[in-house]
Scaffold this active site. Structure first.
Site, PDB file in Angstrom:
ATOM      1  N   SER A   1       0.720  -1.099   0.043  1.00  0.00           N
ATOM      2  CA  SER A   1      -0.147  -0.132   0.101  1.00  0.00           C
ATOM      3  C   SER A   1       0.855   1.151   0.147  1.00  0.00           C
ATOM      4  CB  SER A   1      -0.927  -0.104   1.145  1.00  0.00           C
ATOM      5  OG  SER A   1      -2.079   1.025   1.203  1.00  0.00           O
ATOM      6  N   SER A   2       0.766   2.146   0.867  1.00  0.00           N
ATOM      7  CA  SER A   2       1.529   3.222   0.957  1.00  0.00           C
ATOM      8  C   SER A   2       3.281   2.782   1.027  1.00  0.00           C
ATOM      9  CB  SER A   2       1.346   4.297   2.380  1.00  0.00           C
ATOM     10  OG  SER A   2       1.317   3.288   3.582  1.00  0.00           O
TER      11      SER A   2
END
Length: 319
Positions: free
Chosen positions: A145-146
């Site tokens: 994700s991030s």
């Protein structure tokens, strides 16, 4: 059809949606601390906390791993949550399957420290590994994700500082589009259990702060010059709103001649690999990562398979 074991990921995100709509006034993000509860404990893995150039970090050391091969791991959490604790088991499974040690870096979070604090911390951890004598060509980056997007921007920052590049990038549902331009925010709106456009927009606002730009390549790698980048392997679930982030990233990488592979797992949610050790889809994803990256780190298939065999025996013994 998704396995019943992978349903735990969707249930978790539904609980997060409920927590977002009815937040705890004392600890509104406390539910994220239990993110790692969906991951099975990988056996024969040691953990050691260290200071990596001022960045809190954790060594993940599987039994019998190659001591000179390293995976720098950057956790997800929208830059507002997640930690070495929530992700140690996920990256433990990955390190064990590869047959290498891993270092999880705990970069600063955006509510207190907006961009570029995160890329600065990740680059500091990379520099620390180099200072310890680890060779970049025997190192891979991994992130979800991030953390997946941060893997990309860390390579960019390292290039700015004339640091060597890692051998490969393993990206789990990487969040790479700070402009939220993908059509999958609409087409997967009913399938994704948490990452609705308004949720991700709030994360963007916290990450960029008042002065950041969604077109800054060090925040949004879709605007970056990716020429000369190491090989990239992307995994994503078909049901997540960030599906188009990975499609756009793949196209950007190919434009610059980067070796890139993208696997879309049917009926899966964002970062479904967090169910490693429980869900067959997560275990298959980890297996694919290991088979792809091991030779890029100079590990033989036999060495990587031996680490995976240890994990399989331990899992069978736990049943």
């Amino acid at each position: 059809m998704a396995s019943k074991e992978s349903q735990a990921i969707k249930d978790m995100y539904r609980a997060w949606t409920e927590a977002r709509l009815n937040p705890d006034p004392i600890d509104p993000l406390g539910h994220i601390d239990h993110w790692g509860d969906v991951t099975a404990e990988p056996r024969a893995v040691d953990y050691l906390e260290v200071d990596a150039n001022g960045v809190p970090a954790m060594w993940v050391v599987p039994k019998g791993c190659a001591a000179d091969r390293v995976i720098l791991c950057l956790h997800g959490g929208g830059f507002v949550g997640g930690s070495r604790y929530t992700h140690r088991k996920l990256f433990g499974h990955l390190a064990k399957a590869v047959g290498a040690r891993a270092l999880i870096a705990d970069y600063r979070l955006s509510y207190q420290h907006p961009h570029p604090a995160q890329v600065d911390d990740a680059t500091a951890a990379f520099q620390w590994l180099l200072d310890q004598g680890f060779r970049a060509e025997r190192m891979a980056f991994a992130g979800d994700s991030s953390g997946g997007g941060l893997c990309l921007t860390t390579v960019l920052r390292a290039r700015e500082r004339r640091l060597p590049q890692p051998a490969a990038l393993m990206l789990i549902s990487p969040w790479s589009d700070m402009e939220l331009s993908g059509a999958s925010y609409e087409t997967n709106h009913e399938k994704d259990a948490f990452f609705y456009r308004e949720v991700v927009q709030g994360l963007v606002d916290a990450f960029l702060g008042k002065e950041g730009s969604a077109k800054d390549p060090l925040a949004n790698p879709l605007y970056a010059d990716l020429s000369g980048f190491p090989p990239i392997y992307i995994q994503v679930g078909s049901d997540e709103t960030l599906l188009d982030d990975t499609r756009l990233l793949e196209g950007r990488a190919r434009k610059y001649g980067v070796e890139v592979r993208r696997d879309v797992f049917p009926d899966q949610q964002h970062t479904f690999q967090m169910a490693a050790g429980r869900a067959p889809e997560a275990d298959e994803a980890i297996r694919r990562f290991a088979a792809w990256v091991a030779p890029k780190l100079g590990l033989t298939v036999r060495e990587s398979a031996a680490a995976a065999a240890i994990d399989s025996r331990d899992r069978a013994a736990a049943l």
